[in-house]
Scaffold this motif. Structure first.
Motif, PDB file in Angstrom:
ATOM      1  N   GLU A 105       0.836  -1.207   0.000  1.00 55.84           N
ATOM      2  CA  GLU A 105       0.000   0.000   0.000  1.00 55.84           C
ATOM      3  C   GLU A 105       0.867   1.251   0.000  1.00 55.84           C
ATOM      4  N   ALA A 106       1.990   1.204   0.694  1.00 53.22           N
ATOM      5  CA  ALA A 106       2.887   2.361   0.729  1.00 53.22           C
ATOM      6  C   ALA A 106       3.447   2.661  -0.660  1.00 53.22           C
ATOM      7  N   LEU A 107       3.736   1.610  -1.422  1.00 49.10           N
ATOM      8  CA  LEU A 107       4.334   1.785  -2.753  1.00 49.10           C
ATOM      9  C   LEU A 107       3.363   2.377  -3.767  1.00 49.10           C
ATOM     10  N   GLN A 108       2.097   2.491  -3.409  1.00 44.27           N
ATOM     11  CA  GLN A 108       1.138   3.170  -4.271  1.00 44.27           C
ATOM     12  C   GLN A 108       1.345   4.678  -4.277  1.00 44.27           C
ATOM     13  N   ASN A 109       2.142   5.156  -3.325  1.00 38.51           N
ATOM     14  CA  ASN A 109       2.501   6.572  -3.255  1.00 38.51           C
ATOM     15  C   ASN A 109       3.883   6.782  -3.872  1.00 38.51           C
ATOM     16  N   ASP A 110       4.160   8.018  -4.261  1.00 38.19           N
ATOM     17  CA  ASP A 110       5.508   8.381  -4.696  1.00 38.19           C
ATOM     18  C   ASP A 110       6.331   8.628  -3.433  1.00 38.19           C
ATOM     19  N   LEU A 111       7.164   7.666  -3.048  1.00 33.00           N
ATOM     20  CA  LEU A 111       7.889   7.736  -1.779  1.00 33.00           C
ATOM     21  C   LEU A 111       8.822   8.934  -1.693  1.00 33.00           C
ATOM     22  N   ASN A 112       9.291   9.415  -2.835  1.00 33.17           N
ATOM     23  CA  ASN A 112      10.240  10.530  -2.816  1.00 33.17           C
ATOM     24  C   ASN A 112       9.578  11.884  -2.555  1.00 33.17           C
ATOM     25  N   THR A 113       8.250  11.903  -2.425  1.00 37.86           N
ATOM     26  CA  THR A 113       7.556  13.155  -2.096  1.00 37.86           C
ATOM     27  C   THR A 113       7.470  13.373  -0.595  1.00 37.86           C
ATOM     28  N   PHE A 114       7.875  12.375   0.184  1.00 38.87           N
ATOM     29  CA  PHE A 114       7.797  12.485   1.643  1.00 38.87           C
ATOM     30  C   PHE A 114       9.140  12.942   2.212  1.00 38.87           C
ATOM     31  N   ASP A 115       9.061  13.619   3.366  1.00 43.51           N
ATOM     32  CA  ASP A 115      10.280  14.017   4.084  1.00 43.51           C
ATOM     33  C   ASP A 115      10.806  12.884   4.952  1.00 43.51           C
ATOM     34  N   LEU A 116       9.908  11.963   5.336  1.00 50.77           N
ATOM     35  CA  LEU A 116      10.322  10.849   6.186  1.00 50.77           C
ATOM     36  C   LEU A 116       9.272   9.743   6.084  1.00 50.77           C
ATOM     37  N   ILE A 117       9.748   8.495   6.137  1.00 50.60           N
ATOM     38  CA  ILE A 117       8.863   7.337   6.205  1.00 50.60           C
ATOM     39  C   ILE A 117       9.101   6.660   7.553  1.00 50.60           C
ATOM     40  N   ILE A 118       8.013   6.481   8.318  1.00 50.81           N
ATOM     41  CA  ILE A 118       8.089   5.758   9.590  1.00 50.81           C
ATOM     42  C   ILE A 118       7.386   4.433   9.385  1.00 50.81           C
ATOM     43  N   SER A 119       8.134   3.342   9.483  1.00 49.41           N
ATOM     44  CA  SER A 119       7.563   2.031   9.160  1.00 49.41           C
ATOM     45  C   SER A 119       7.822   1.022  10.266  1.00 49.41           C
ATOM     46  N   ASP A 120       6.804   0.202  10.527  1.00 47.09           N
ATOM     47  CA  ASP A 120       6.995  -0.939  11.414  1.00 47.09           C
ATOM     48  C   ASP A 120       7.942  -1.919  10.722  1.00 47.09           C
ATOM     49  N   LEU A 121       8.690  -2.672  11.515  1.00 51.73           N
ATOM     50  CA  LEU A 121       9.613  -3.636  10.931  1.00 51.73           C
ATOM     51  C   LEU A 121       8.867  -4.848  10.373  1.00 51.73           C
ATOM     52  N   ARG A 122       7.922  -5.351  11.168  1.00 54.21           N
ATOM     53  CA  ARG A 122       7.174  -6.538  10.758  1.00 54.21           C
ATOM     54  C   ARG A 122       5.809  -6.123  10.230  1.00 54.21           C
ATOM     55  N   LEU A 123       5.572  -6.378   8.957  1.00 54.39           N
ATOM     56  CA  LEU A 123       4.334  -6.000   8.289  1.00 54.39           C
ATOM     57  C   LEU A 123       3.801  -7.210   7.523  1.00 54.39           C
ATOM     58  N   PRO A 124       2.504  -7.255   7.265  1.00 50.82           N
ATOM     59  CA  PRO A 124       1.976  -8.352   6.432  1.00 50.82           C
ATOM     60  C   PRO A 124       2.555  -8.268   5.028  1.00 50.82           C
ATOM     61  N   GLY A 125       2.989  -9.387   4.514  1.00 49.41           N
ATOM     62  CA  GLY A 125       3.622  -9.379   3.201  1.00 49.41           C
ATOM     63  C   GLY A 125       5.103  -9.121   3.333  1.00 49.41           C
ATOM     64  N   ALA A 126       5.542  -8.004   2.829  1.00 52.99           N
ATOM     65  CA  ALA A 126       6.973  -7.652   2.848  1.00 52.99           C
ATOM     66  C   ALA A 126       7.336  -6.906   4.129  1.00 52.99           C
ATOM     67  N   PRO A 127       8.580  -7.042   4.616  1.00 50.23           N
ATOM     68  CA  PRO A 127       9.008  -6.308   5.812  1.00 50.23           C
ATOM     69  C   PRO A 127       9.212  -4.824   5.511  1.00 50.23           C
ATOM     70  N   GLY A 128       9.185  -4.013   6.574  1.00 46.48           N
ATOM     71  CA  GLY A 128       9.351  -2.576   6.401  1.00 46.48           C
ATOM     72  C   GLY A 128      10.685  -2.190   5.800  1.00 46.48           C
ATOM     73  N   THR A 129      11.697  -3.035   5.944  1.00 45.32           N
ATOM     74  CA  THR A 129      13.013  -2.708   5.401  1.00 45.32           C
ATOM     75  C   THR A 129      13.017  -2.645   3.872  1.00 45.32           C
ATOM     76  N   ASP A 130      11.985  -3.228   3.229  1.00 45.78           N
ATOM     77  CA  ASP A 130      11.918  -3.155   1.765  1.00 45.78           C
ATOM     78  C   ASP A 130      11.732  -1.728   1.287  1.00 45.78           C
ATOM     79  N   LEU A 131      11.218  -0.867   2.164  1.00 46.10           N
ATOM     80  CA  LEU A 131      10.996   0.526   1.789  1.00 46.10           C
ATOM     81  C   LEU A 131      12.314   1.299   1.690  1.00 46.10           C
ATOM     82  N   ILE A 132      13.359   0.775   2.331  1.00 44.98           N
ATOM     83  CA  ILE A 132      14.642   1.482   2.331  1.00 44.98           C
ATOM     84  C   ILE A 132      15.198   1.604   0.920  1.00 44.98           C
ATOM     85  N   SER A 133      15.178   0.497   0.190  1.00 43.60           N
ATOM     86  CA  SER A 133      15.682   0.526  -1.189  1.00 43.60           C
ATOM     87  C   SER A 133      14.673   1.152  -2.138  1.00 43.60           C
TER      88      SER A 133
END
Length: 485
Positions: A36-64
């Motif tokens: 759901e997060a990837l439906q947004n343009d991540l580079n438009t945010f100043d910061l992403i706060i993510s839980d580590l354990r999420l349904p599906g992919a882990p929050g660390t996938d947002l780093i790359s």
């Protein structure tokens, strides 16, 4: 102030964090998963706060996935090792759940401000020619994202000025006099000067002049020849000679006897030393750094310190501020010390300061400065049995600290009462907030039917005894197990 994306699958945590950030003037977007997060343009945010354990992919996938936006990872105490791994993958920082509101806002503000300062930093004109005359970077070392120089920690203005002065003085190879109250870190400042000097590869010898008996001080500093006095069965090198090529740090130099002061003055004037009982002088090459908590000018007037030696030492003076004058650094220093001593004691995880511990630390004036703070931290670590450091375990006397009315609803209570039971209860009780207790209640009620008491305690990072006590205090009954038919 900033645009933030929250990625959290637990709705109560997500909505509470959103309200907290919006009250602090941040614009917030929510998502329940990485997809759901990837439906947004991540580079438009100043910061992403993510839980580590999420349904599906882990929050660390947002780093790359977020090329330009930093990712702050949230995790429970049971997942601290995973949080450290997230840092290695490129997360800007991590924060433990249940989080303290003040910690969260301070962390968010720091990350966003640092990112903006980096983006907006002007390029010096002289760099276009391949040369730079900019001042050396002050934050030369980082410990858990805190500004530090050597073993000194702090980012307040007095410390920034101290760092700059140390970096200017270090390469000059001149005598330095460090002044400051006991426990302010004078030896750490001396070590920083040595470490950033050209003598860094040679020894630094530290001597506490107040700790050596007056009858032995000259022999210890200058050495002696065989037979120089009763008991001198062999020749011995002094501490000044041992510092050859490096730095000699004389702590509490105001306690040096007058006779030894005269010999030290000759060392500084002639760059040579003569052992006790010897008629032959030896050339030496050392840098002297002296430190004292006493007023040397006053000692000179009283005839207890040589005036000529005072002026030899006073080539460059560095003053260390007491801890009460940089209270904004107290929590950073405390967390640095917690990390240091947890690692030294080889604990399986880094312990956490409770909300009340932080409040107490900011109110107490720390007459013993950083040394007293370090002793309090070590005491609390030893006494901790649930993964947290409580205010009652810091060992601060009630006589030295006035409990503010906000802690006690206008009624004075003993400091011993400000313990674990109040550490968590003192967080905001507004239903819009995610306090530590509300998180505990929510987690236990949601998972107690599917988890054993041991599993619940492990997930919350507390002992089973602490889990039972909190159940009793909050009136949370254990789930009834339905007998199989």
């Amino acid at each position: 102030m900033g645009n933030i994306l929250i990625v959290e699958d637990e709705s109560i945590i997500r909505s509470a964090l959103k309200r907290l950030l919006e009250r602090n003037k941040y614009q917030v977007t929510e998502a329940e998963s990485v997809a759901e997060a990837l439906q947004n343009d991540l580079n438009t945010f100043d910061l992403i706060i993510s839980d580590l354990r999420l349904p599906g992919a882990p929050g660390t996938d947002l780093i790359s996935a977020a090329e330009k936006t930093q990712v702050l990872i949230m995790t429970s105490y049971a997942s601290m090792k995973s949080a450290v791994n997230a840092m290695k993958l490129g997360a800007v920082d991590y924060i433990a759940k249940p989080f303290d509101h003040e910690d969260m806002i301070r962390t968010v503000r720091r990350i966003i401000e640092e990112a903006r300062n980096k983006q907006n930093a002007p390029i010096p004109e002289d760099q276009a020619d391949g040369e730079s005359t900019a001042e050396p970077e002050v934050f030369l070392e980082r410990d858990d994202k805190r500004a530090a120089l050597g073993g000194l920690v702090g980012s307040c203005e007095p410390m920034q000025q101290l760092y700059k002065r140390i970096l200017k003085v270090a390469p000059a190879d001149i005598t330095v006099l460090i002044q400051g109250e006991s426990g302010t870190g004078k030896e750490l400042a001396a070590k920083a000067i040595h470490d950033y000097s050209e003598r860094k590869d040679n020894p630094m010898i530290s001597v506490n002049c107040a700790a050596i008996p007056e009858s032995l001080i000259e022999s210890e500093l200058f050495g002696h020849e065989k037979g120089a006095f009763t008991g001198a069965s062999a020749a011995r090198q002094g501490l000044i000679e041992a510092a050859e090529g490096g730095t000699l740090f004389l702590d509490e130099i105001g306690e040096l006897p007058i006779e030894a002061q005269a010999r030290l003055l000759r060392v500084l004037q002639e760059n040579e030393i003569r052992r006790v009982g010897s008629v032959q002088a030896t050339k030496i090459n050392i840098r002297l750094i002296a430190a004292t908590h006493r007023d040397l000018k006053k000692l000179v007037k009283e005839g207890l310190f040589r005036e000529d030696l005072y002026y030899r030492l006073q080539v460059i003076e560095i003053a260390l501020p007491p801890l009460r004058e940089r209270m904004g650094d107290v929590i950073d220093i405390a967390e640095h010390l917690v990390n240091k001593h947890c690692k030294r004691l080889k604990l399986s995880k880094i312990l956490r300061l409770t909300s009340n511990s932080r409040k107490l630390m900011r109110k107490y004036d720390w007459p013993g400065n950083v040394r007293e703070l370090e002793n309090a931290i070590q005491r609390a670590i030893i006494l901790s049995d649930d993964g947290r450091l409580h205010s009652a375990d810091l060992g601060i006397s009630q006589d030295d600290w006035e409990i503010p009315a906000t802690f006690t609803n206008q009624q004075a209570v003993p400091i011993a009462a400000v313990s674990d039971t109040s550490d968590t209860e003192q967080t905001e009780q507004d239903s819009d907030d995610l306090s530590l207790e509300s998180y505990f209640q929510h987690f236990v009620l949601e998972h107690q039917e599917s988890m054993s008491e041991t599993e619940l305690a492990q997930k919350l990072g507390i002992s089973r005894k602490c889990l039972w006590e909190r159940r009793q205090r909050l009136g949370i009954p254990r789930a009834k197990k339905v007998a199989a038919r």
